[in-house]
Design a protein around this motif. Structure first.
Motif, PDB file in Angstrom:
ATOM      1  N   THR A   1     -42.847 -17.036   3.636  1.00 24.59           N
ATOM      2  CA  THR A   1     -44.173 -17.239   3.978  1.00 24.59           C
ATOM      3  C   THR A   1     -44.828 -18.389   4.548  1.00 24.59           C
ATOM      4  O   THR A   1     -45.618 -18.243   5.633  1.00 24.59           O
ATOM      5  CB  THR A   1     -45.221 -16.868   2.597  1.00 24.59           C
ATOM      6  OG1 THR A   1     -44.488 -15.895   1.724  1.00 24.59           O
ATOM      7  CG2 THR A   1     -46.395 -16.659   2.601  1.00 24.59           C
ATOM      8  N   GLY A   2     -44.110 -19.346   4.311  1.00 24.74           N
ATOM      9  CA  GLY A   2     -44.507 -20.651   5.022  1.00 24.74           C
ATOM     10  C   GLY A   2     -43.320 -21.381   5.511  1.00 24.74           C
ATOM     11  O   GLY A   2     -42.179 -20.538   5.597  1.00 24.74           O
TER      12      GLY A   2
ATOM     13  N   GLY B   1     -43.329 -31.464   5.727  1.00 24.95           N
ATOM     14  CA  GLY B   1     -42.947 -31.402   7.170  1.00 24.95           C
ATOM     15  C   GLY B   1     -43.084 -30.189   7.804  1.00 24.95           C
ATOM     16  O   GLY B   1     -42.933 -30.289   9.113  1.00 24.95           O
ATOM     17  N   GLY B   2     -43.230 -28.978   7.414  1.00 28.43           N
ATOM     18  CA  GLY B   2     -43.475 -27.536   7.914  1.00 28.43           C
ATOM     19  C   GLY B   2     -44.817 -27.749   8.722  1.00 28.43           C
ATOM     20  O   GLY B   2     -45.110 -26.864   9.714  1.00 28.43           O
ATOM     21  N   HIS B   3     -45.652 -28.832   8.351  1.00 29.18           N
ATOM     22  CA  HIS B   3     -46.913 -28.806   9.310  1.00 29.18           C
ATOM     23  C   HIS B   3     -46.776 -29.674  10.268  1.00 29.18           C
ATOM     24  O   HIS B   3     -48.214 -30.258  10.618  1.00 29.18           O
ATOM     25  CB  HIS B   3     -47.938 -29.164   8.123  1.00 29.18           C
ATOM     26  CG  HIS B   3     -48.220 -28.049   7.001  1.00 29.18           C
ATOM     27  ND1 HIS B   3     -48.779 -26.369   7.271  1.00 29.18           N
ATOM     28  CD2 HIS B   3     -47.631 -28.014   5.878  1.00 29.18           C
ATOM     29  CE1 HIS B   3     -48.668 -26.086   6.115  1.00 29.18           C
ATOM     30  NE2 HIS B   3     -47.954 -26.673   5.379  1.00 29.18           N
ATOM     31  N   VAL B   4     -45.951 -30.546  10.724  1.00 27.47           N
ATOM     32  CA  VAL B   4     -45.721 -31.378  11.685  1.00 27.47           C
ATOM     33  C   VAL B   4     -46.058 -30.495  13.093  1.00 27.47           C
ATOM     34  O   VAL B   4     -46.101 -29.295  13.078  1.00 27.47           O
ATOM     35  CB  VAL B   4     -44.485 -32.210  11.987  1.00 27.47           C
ATOM     36  CG1 VAL B   4     -44.250 -32.703  10.636  1.00 27.47           C
ATOM     37  CG2 VAL B   4     -43.323 -30.971  12.026  1.00 27.47           C
TER      38      VAL B   4
ATOM     39  N   GLU C   1     -45.102 -24.288  11.182  1.00 31.55           N
ATOM     40  CA  GLU C   1     -45.152 -23.145  10.523  1.00 31.55           C
ATOM     41  C   GLU C   1     -46.005 -22.011  10.633  1.00 31.55           C
ATOM     42  O   GLU C   1     -45.828 -20.952  10.588  1.00 31.55           O
ATOM     43  CB  GLU C   1     -45.894 -23.580   9.080  1.00 31.55           C
ATOM     44  CG  GLU C   1     -46.018 -22.578   8.002  1.00 31.55           C
ATOM     45  CD  GLU C   1     -46.857 -22.930   6.631  1.00 31.55           C
ATOM     46  OE1 GLU C   1     -46.146 -23.657   5.802  1.00 31.55           O
ATOM     47  OE2 GLU C   1     -48.210 -22.711   6.393  1.00 31.55           O
ATOM     48  N   ARG C   2     -46.620 -22.365  11.955  1.00 36.00           N
ATOM     49  CA  ARG C   2     -47.539 -21.218  12.738  1.00 36.00           C
ATOM     50  C   ARG C   2     -46.506 -20.384  13.411  1.00 36.00           C
ATOM     51  O   ARG C   2     -46.898 -19.340  13.524  1.00 36.00           O
ATOM     52  CB  ARG C   2     -48.641 -21.903  13.616  1.00 36.00           C
ATOM     53  CG  ARG C   2     -49.562 -22.622  12.992  1.00 36.00           C
ATOM     54  CD  ARG C   2     -50.631 -21.738  12.228  1.00 36.00           C
ATOM     55  NE  ARG C   2     -51.815 -22.387  11.950  1.00 36.00           N
ATOM     56  CZ  ARG C   2     -52.915 -21.939  11.203  1.00 36.00           C
ATOM     57  NH1 ARG C   2     -52.801 -20.562  10.901  1.00 36.00           N
ATOM     58  NH2 ARG C   2     -53.815 -22.597  10.792  1.00 36.00           N
TER      59      ARG C   2
ATOM     60  N   ILE D   1     -36.665 -21.720  17.875  1.00 35.07           N
ATOM     61  CA  ILE D   1     -37.355 -22.719  17.292  1.00 35.07           C
ATOM     62  C   ILE D   1     -36.800 -23.364  15.838  1.00 35.07           C
ATOM     63  O   ILE D   1     -37.109 -24.351  15.572  1.00 35.07           O
ATOM     64  CB  ILE D   1     -38.786 -22.186  17.096  1.00 35.07           C
ATOM     65  CG1 ILE D   1     -39.291 -21.830  18.432  1.00 35.07           C
ATOM     66  CG2 ILE D   1     -39.710 -23.160  16.240  1.00 35.07           C
ATOM     67  CD1 ILE D   1     -40.570 -20.772  18.512  1.00 35.07           C
ATOM     68  N   TYR D   2     -36.230 -22.440  14.945  1.00 38.13           N
ATOM     69  CA  TYR D   2     -35.761 -22.752  13.737  1.00 38.13           C
ATOM     70  C   TYR D   2     -34.737 -23.790  13.831  1.00 38.13           C
ATOM     71  O   TYR D   2     -34.807 -24.673  13.264  1.00 38.13           O
ATOM     72  CB  TYR D   2     -35.264 -21.627  13.188  1.00 38.13           C
ATOM     73  CG  TYR D   2     -35.124 -21.333  11.682  1.00 38.13           C
ATOM     74  CD1 TYR D   2     -35.512 -22.558  10.621  1.00 38.13           C
ATOM     75  CD2 TYR D   2     -35.271 -20.051  10.907  1.00 38.13           C
ATOM     76  CE1 TYR D   2     -35.361 -22.397   9.500  1.00 38.13           C
ATOM     77  CE2 TYR D   2     -34.974 -20.152   9.619  1.00 38.13           C
ATOM     78  CZ  TYR D   2     -35.276 -21.147   8.711  1.00 38.13           C
ATOM     79  OH  TYR D   2     -35.356 -21.072   7.341  1.00 38.13           O
TER      80      TYR D   2
END
Length: 335
Positions: free
Chosen positions: A140-141, A163-166, A192-193, A254-255
Protein backbone atom coordinates in the motif's frame (compact mmCIF):
# COMPACT_ATOMS: atom_id res chain seq x y z
CA UNK A 1 4.43 -17.41 27.07
CA UNK A 2 1.16 -16.21 25.49
CA UNK A 3 1.32 -12.95 23.52
CA UNK A 4 -0.86 -10.86 21.23
CA UNK A 5 0.45 -9.49 17.93
CA UNK A 6 -0.90 -7.39 15.08
CA UNK A 7 0.34 -6.36 11.65
CA UNK A 8 -1.62 -3.23 10.72
CA UNK A 9 -1.55 -2.19 7.08
CA UNK A 10 -3.45 0.30 5.02
CA UNK A 11 -5.38 -2.50 3.30
CA UNK A 12 -5.54 -5.35 5.82
CA UNK A 13 -4.80 -6.06 9.47
CA UNK A 14 -3.70 -9.43 10.84
CA UNK A 15 -4.18 -10.28 14.51
CA UNK A 16 -2.79 -13.31 16.29
CA UNK A 17 -2.51 -14.91 19.72
CA UNK A 18 0.47 -17.25 20.02
CA UNK A 19 1.93 -19.32 22.82
CA UNK A 20 5.74 -19.30 22.59
CA UNK A 21 7.79 -22.27 23.69
CA UNK A 22 11.54 -22.31 23.19
CA UNK A 23 11.81 -19.89 20.26
CA UNK A 24 8.84 -21.55 18.54
CA UNK A 25 5.26 -20.19 18.52
CA UNK A 26 2.06 -22.20 18.63
CA UNK A 27 -0.66 -20.13 16.99
CA UNK A 28 -3.81 -20.26 19.12
CA UNK A 29 -5.95 -17.80 17.17
CA UNK A 30 -5.50 -15.69 14.05
CA UNK A 31 -7.80 -13.48 12.00
CA UNK A 32 -7.53 -11.22 8.96
CA UNK A 33 -9.59 -8.03 8.71
CA UNK A 34 -10.04 -5.31 6.10
CA UNK A 35 -8.65 -2.21 7.80
CA UNK A 36 -11.05 0.14 6.04
CA UNK A 37 -14.04 -1.60 7.61
CA UNK A 38 -13.18 -0.16 11.03
CA UNK A 39 -13.12 3.46 12.18
CA UNK A 40 -10.38 2.77 14.73
CA UNK A 41 -7.97 0.08 15.84
CA UNK A 42 -9.84 -0.08 19.15
CA UNK A 43 -12.96 -1.29 17.32
CA UNK A 44 -11.01 -3.91 15.40
CA UNK A 45 -9.11 -5.18 18.44
CA UNK A 46 -12.32 -5.38 20.45
CA UNK A 47 -13.86 -7.50 17.70
CA UNK A 48 -10.88 -9.86 17.63
CA UNK A 49 -10.71 -10.28 21.42
CA UNK A 50 -14.45 -10.96 21.54
CA UNK A 51 -14.18 -13.59 18.80
CA UNK A 52 -11.22 -15.25 20.53
CA UNK A 53 -12.27 -14.83 24.15
CA UNK A 54 -11.56 -18.48 24.95
CA UNK A 55 -7.87 -18.14 24.01
CA UNK A 56 -7.17 -14.53 25.04
CA UNK A 57 -6.78 -15.10 28.78
CA UNK A 58 -3.35 -14.94 30.38
CA UNK A 59 -1.66 -12.70 27.82
CA UNK A 60 1.82 -11.61 28.93
CA UNK A 61 2.33 -8.88 26.37
CA UNK A 62 1.36 -7.40 23.02
CA UNK A 63 3.18 -5.90 20.06
CA UNK A 64 1.35 -4.06 17.30
CA UNK A 65 3.15 -3.24 14.05
CA UNK A 66 1.79 -0.16 12.29
CA UNK A 67 2.35 1.09 8.76
CA UNK A 68 3.18 4.60 9.90
CA UNK A 69 5.25 6.75 12.20
CA UNK A 70 5.69 5.58 15.81
CA UNK A 71 6.90 8.10 18.40
CA UNK A 72 7.03 7.59 22.18
CA UNK A 73 4.33 4.94 22.30
CA UNK A 74 1.99 6.66 19.85
CA UNK A 75 1.49 5.51 16.26
CA UNK A 76 -0.20 7.35 13.42
CA UNK A 77 -1.11 5.16 10.45
CA UNK A 78 0.03 6.63 7.13
CA UNK A 79 -2.81 5.32 4.99
CA UNK A 80 -5.56 5.04 7.62
CA UNK A 81 -7.33 7.56 9.90
CA UNK A 82 -6.10 5.63 12.94
CA UNK A 83 -4.09 6.76 15.95
CA UNK A 84 -2.83 4.16 18.42
CA UNK A 85 -1.64 4.92 21.95
CA UNK A 86 0.12 2.14 23.87
CA UNK A 87 -0.90 3.45 27.31
CA UNK A 88 -4.53 3.78 26.22
CA UNK A 89 -4.56 0.26 24.77
CA UNK A 90 -3.07 -1.22 27.95
CA UNK A 91 -5.75 0.42 30.09
CA UNK A 92 -8.71 -0.14 27.77
CA UNK A 93 -8.05 -3.82 27.08
CA UNK A 94 -6.30 -4.68 30.35
CA UNK A 95 -3.11 -5.76 28.61
CA UNK A 96 0.04 -6.04 30.75
CA UNK A 97 2.38 -4.50 28.17
CA UNK A 98 1.75 -2.97 24.74
CA UNK A 99 4.58 -2.06 22.38
CA UNK A 100 3.99 -0.20 19.12
CA UNK A 101 6.50 -0.55 16.29
CA UNK A 102 6.74 0.38 12.65
CA UNK A 103 5.54 -2.36 10.28
CA UNK A 104 8.96 -2.72 8.69
CA UNK A 105 10.54 -2.99 12.10
CA UNK A 106 8.30 -6.04 12.55
CA UNK A 107 9.38 -7.47 9.21
CA UNK A 108 13.00 -7.05 10.28
CA UNK A 109 12.41 -9.02 13.48
CA UNK A 110 10.47 -11.66 11.55
CA UNK A 111 13.33 -12.43 9.15
CA UNK A 112 15.15 -14.33 11.90
CA UNK A 113 12.28 -16.82 12.07
CA UNK A 114 12.19 -17.62 8.35
CA UNK A 115 13.62 -20.68 6.58
CA UNK A 116 15.51 -20.84 3.26
CA UNK A 117 12.27 -21.86 1.52
CA UNK A 118 10.77 -18.50 2.51
CA UNK A 119 13.10 -16.62 0.14
CA UNK A 120 13.63 -16.30 -3.61
CA UNK A 121 17.22 -15.32 -4.42
CA UNK A 122 17.78 -12.53 -6.92
CA UNK A 123 21.53 -12.30 -6.24
CA UNK A 124 23.60 -14.62 -4.06
CA UNK A 125 26.32 -12.05 -3.46
CA UNK A 126 28.94 -12.63 -0.77
CA UNK A 127 27.07 -12.67 2.55
CA UNK A 128 28.93 -11.74 5.73
CA UNK A 129 27.87 -12.95 9.19
CA UNK A 130 26.75 -10.25 11.65
CA UNK A 131 26.95 -7.60 8.92
CA UNK A 132 24.19 -4.98 8.53
CA UNK A 133 21.02 -5.97 6.71
CA UNK A 134 18.26 -3.92 5.11
CA UNK A 135 14.61 -4.39 4.14
CA UNK A 136 12.59 -2.61 1.46
CA UNK A 137 9.05 -3.41 0.46
CA UNK A 138 6.29 -1.96 -1.68
CA UNK A 139 2.63 -2.57 -0.88
CA UNK A 140 0.00 0.00 0.00
CA UNK A 141 3.02 2.23 0.72
CA UNK A 142 6.80 1.84 0.59
CA UNK A 143 8.66 0.76 3.71
CA UNK A 144 12.35 0.50 4.57
CA UNK A 145 14.29 -0.57 7.66
CA UNK A 146 17.87 -1.28 8.74
CA UNK A 147 19.10 -4.23 10.83
CA UNK A 148 22.21 -3.97 13.01
CA UNK A 149 23.74 -6.97 14.80
CA UNK A 150 23.90 -6.75 18.61
CA UNK A 151 26.65 -8.97 19.97
CA UNK A 152 25.38 -8.83 23.55
CA UNK A 153 21.93 -10.22 22.65
CA UNK A 154 22.86 -12.42 19.71
CA UNK A 155 20.08 -10.84 17.65
CA UNK A 156 19.63 -8.08 15.11
CA UNK A 157 18.21 -4.77 16.30
CA UNK A 158 15.85 -3.24 13.76
CA UNK A 159 15.98 0.49 13.10
CA UNK A 160 12.85 1.92 11.43
CA UNK A 161 13.09 4.58 8.73
CA UNK A 162 10.76 6.61 6.55
CA UNK A 163 13.03 6.12 3.57
CA UNK A 164 10.09 5.46 1.28
CA UNK A 165 9.35 9.18 1.39
CA UNK A 166 12.73 10.38 0.10
CA UNK A 167 12.76 12.35 -3.15
CA UNK A 168 12.21 10.33 -6.31
CA UNK A 169 15.43 10.41 -8.36
CA UNK A 170 14.56 9.57 -11.98
CA UNK A 171 16.92 7.65 -14.24
CA UNK A 172 16.68 8.17 -18.01
CA UNK A 173 14.37 10.25 -20.20
CA UNK A 174 11.19 8.30 -19.43
CA UNK A 175 11.55 8.64 -15.67
CA UNK A 176 12.49 12.31 -16.00
CA UNK A 177 9.26 12.80 -17.96
CA UNK A 178 7.44 10.93 -15.17
CA UNK A 179 8.85 13.30 -12.55
CA UNK A 180 7.78 16.30 -14.62
CA UNK A 181 4.30 14.81 -15.00
CA UNK A 182 3.92 14.20 -11.26
CA UNK A 183 5.41 17.56 -10.26
CA UNK A 184 2.41 19.23 -11.86
CA UNK A 185 0.15 17.33 -9.45
CA UNK A 186 2.19 17.01 -6.24
CA UNK A 187 4.26 19.32 -4.05
CA UNK A 188 6.62 16.46 -3.20
CA UNK A 189 7.27 13.45 -5.43
CA UNK A 190 8.62 10.66 -3.24
CA UNK A 191 9.50 7.09 -4.15
CA UNK A 192 6.30 5.91 -2.47
CA UNK A 193 4.29 7.88 -5.04
CA UNK A 194 5.62 5.64 -7.82
CA UNK A 195 6.66 2.51 -5.94
CA UNK A 196 3.50 1.09 -4.33
CA UNK A 197 0.12 -0.25 -5.36
CA UNK A 198 -1.10 3.27 -5.99
CA UNK A 199 2.20 3.99 -7.69
CA UNK A 200 1.59 1.28 -10.28
CA UNK A 201 -1.75 2.91 -11.10
CA UNK A 202 0.02 6.27 -11.42
CA UNK A 203 2.62 4.78 -13.78
CA UNK A 204 -0.11 3.23 -15.92
CA UNK A 205 -2.01 6.51 -16.31
CA UNK A 206 1.23 8.38 -17.03
CA UNK A 207 2.08 5.99 -19.86
CA UNK A 208 -1.48 5.97 -21.17
CA UNK A 209 -1.46 9.77 -21.41
CA UNK A 210 2.06 10.19 -22.81
CA UNK A 211 3.03 7.09 -24.80
CA UNK A 212 0.31 7.09 -27.42
CA UNK A 213 -0.43 3.43 -26.65
CA UNK A 214 -4.10 2.44 -26.72
CA UNK A 215 -5.84 1.14 -23.60
CA UNK A 216 -7.44 -2.27 -24.04
CA UNK A 217 -11.25 -2.35 -23.52
CA UNK A 218 -10.91 -5.34 -21.16
CA UNK A 219 -8.46 -3.57 -18.88
CA UNK A 220 -10.46 -0.34 -18.99
CA UNK A 221 -13.48 -2.29 -17.75
CA UNK A 222 -11.44 -4.03 -15.03
CA UNK A 223 -10.07 -0.70 -13.80
CA UNK A 224 -13.60 0.59 -13.28
CA UNK A 225 -14.73 -2.45 -11.32
CA UNK A 226 -12.21 -3.08 -8.54
CA UNK A 227 -8.60 -2.97 -7.37
CA UNK A 228 -6.85 -1.02 -10.11
CA UNK A 229 -3.31 -2.07 -9.19
CA UNK A 230 -4.31 -5.74 -9.17
CA UNK A 231 -6.06 -5.33 -12.52
CA UNK A 232 -2.98 -3.75 -14.12
CA UNK A 233 -0.64 -6.38 -12.69
CA UNK A 234 -2.92 -9.22 -13.75
CA UNK A 235 -3.30 -7.81 -17.25
CA UNK A 236 0.47 -7.56 -17.59
CA UNK A 237 1.34 -10.97 -16.20
CA UNK A 238 -1.58 -13.11 -17.40
CA UNK A 239 -2.82 -11.40 -20.56
CA UNK A 240 0.29 -9.76 -21.95
CA UNK A 241 -1.31 -6.32 -22.14
CA UNK A 242 1.36 -4.02 -23.65
CA UNK A 243 0.47 -0.85 -21.73
CA UNK A 244 0.08 -2.67 -18.40
CA UNK A 245 3.32 -4.55 -19.10
CA UNK A 246 5.24 -1.34 -19.70
CA UNK A 247 3.86 0.13 -16.45
CA UNK A 248 4.90 -2.95 -14.49
CA UNK A 249 8.37 -2.97 -16.08
CA UNK A 250 8.79 0.68 -15.13
CA UNK A 251 7.82 -0.07 -11.53
CA UNK A 252 10.32 -2.95 -11.42
CA UNK A 253 13.12 -0.70 -12.70
CA UNK A 254 12.33 2.01 -10.13
CA UNK A 255 12.10 -0.69 -7.43
CA UNK A 256 15.56 -2.00 -8.27
CA UNK A 257 17.05 1.49 -8.36
CA UNK A 258 15.71 2.46 -4.95
CA UNK A 259 16.74 -0.90 -3.46
CA UNK A 260 20.21 -0.08 -4.76
CA UNK A 261 20.07 3.38 -3.20
CA UNK A 262 19.22 1.81 0.15
CA UNK A 263 22.08 -0.66 -0.25
CA UNK A 264 24.55 2.15 -0.93
CA UNK A 265 23.31 4.04 2.13
CA UNK A 266 24.03 1.22 4.61
CA UNK A 267 26.07 -1.48 2.79
CA UNK A 268 23.93 -4.45 3.93
CA UNK A 269 26.53 -7.17 3.37
CA UNK A 270 24.33 -9.44 5.50
CA UNK A 271 21.61 -9.18 2.88
CA UNK A 272 19.04 -6.86 1.36
CA UNK A 273 15.51 -8.28 1.65
CA UNK A 274 12.62 -7.31 -0.63
CA UNK A 275 9.38 -7.58 1.34
CA UNK A 276 5.85 -6.20 0.99
CA UNK A 277 2.75 -7.45 -0.74
CA UNK A 278 3.76 -6.67 -4.31
CA UNK A 279 7.07 -8.54 -4.71
CA UNK A 280 5.80 -12.15 -4.40
CA UNK A 281 2.97 -11.42 -6.84
CA UNK A 282 5.34 -10.11 -9.53
CA UNK A 283 8.25 -12.44 -8.75
CA UNK A 284 8.68 -13.58 -12.35
CA UNK A 285 9.04 -9.92 -13.41
CA UNK A 286 11.60 -9.29 -10.63
CA UNK A 287 13.55 -12.33 -11.78
CA UNK A 288 13.46 -11.23 -15.44
CA UNK A 289 16.44 -8.92 -14.98
CA UNK A 290 15.12 -5.36 -14.88
CA UNK A 291 15.22 -5.15 -11.08
CA UNK A 292 18.82 -6.31 -10.70
CA UNK A 293 19.98 -4.29 -13.69
CA UNK A 294 18.73 -1.11 -12.01
CA UNK A 295 20.05 -2.28 -8.62
CA UNK A 296 23.56 -2.79 -10.00
CA UNK A 297 23.61 0.34 -12.16
CA UNK A 298 25.56 2.49 -9.70
CA UNK A 299 28.45 3.64 -11.85
CA UNK A 300 31.83 3.26 -10.18
CA UNK A 301 30.30 1.19 -7.35
CA UNK A 302 28.56 -1.41 -9.52
CA UNK A 303 31.16 -4.03 -8.61
CA UNK A 304 30.50 -3.41 -4.91
CA UNK A 305 26.76 -3.90 -5.50
CA UNK A 306 27.44 -7.38 -6.89
CA UNK A 307 28.64 -8.48 -3.45
CA UNK A 308 25.34 -7.75 -1.66
CA UNK A 309 22.90 -10.69 -1.30
CA UNK A 310 19.41 -9.77 -2.54
CA UNK A 311 16.42 -11.93 -1.60
CA UNK A 312 12.65 -11.66 -1.97
CA UNK A 313 10.66 -12.62 1.14
CA UNK A 314 7.88 -15.01 0.11
CA UNK A 315 6.28 -15.47 3.55
CA UNK A 316 3.33 -13.06 3.66
CA UNK A 317 3.04 -13.11 7.47
CA UNK A 318 6.65 -12.17 8.24
CA UNK A 319 5.53 -8.90 9.88
CA UNK A 320 3.08 -10.69 12.13
CA UNK A 321 5.77 -13.21 13.06
CA UNK A 322 8.17 -10.38 13.88
CA UNK A 323 5.66 -8.56 16.08
CA UNK A 324 4.90 -11.77 17.96
CA UNK A 325 8.59 -12.57 18.34
CA UNK A 326 9.35 -9.12 19.78
CA UNK A 327 6.37 -9.32 22.15
CA UNK A 328 7.73 -12.64 23.42
CA UNK A 329 11.24 -11.27 23.97
CA UNK A 330 9.99 -8.20 25.82
CA UNK A 331 7.66 -10.30 27.97
CA UNK A 332 10.55 -12.55 29.00
CA UNK A 333 12.54 -9.45 29.99
CA UNK A 334 9.75 -8.55 32.45
CA UNK A 335 10.01 -11.88 34.29
Amino acid sequence: MKVLAADIGGTKTLLQIADWGENTPQVLAEQRYLSGDYSSFDDLLRTFLTETSSTGNGLRGACFAVAGVVTQGVATATNLPWRLDATHLEATFELPQVVLINDFTAIGYGIEGLTPDDFAILQSGKPEAAAPQAVIGAGTGLGQALLVWQEQTGHYQVLPTEGGHVDFAPQGKLQIALLTYLSRQLDHVSYERVLSGGGLVTLYHFLKETSGMAESPALKKALSEGDQAAAISRSALEHGDPLAGQALDLLVQIYGAQAGNLALACLPRGGLFVAGGIAPKILERLQAGGFMEAFLSKGRLSELMQQIPVKVILESKVGLLGASRLAMRLAYEQL
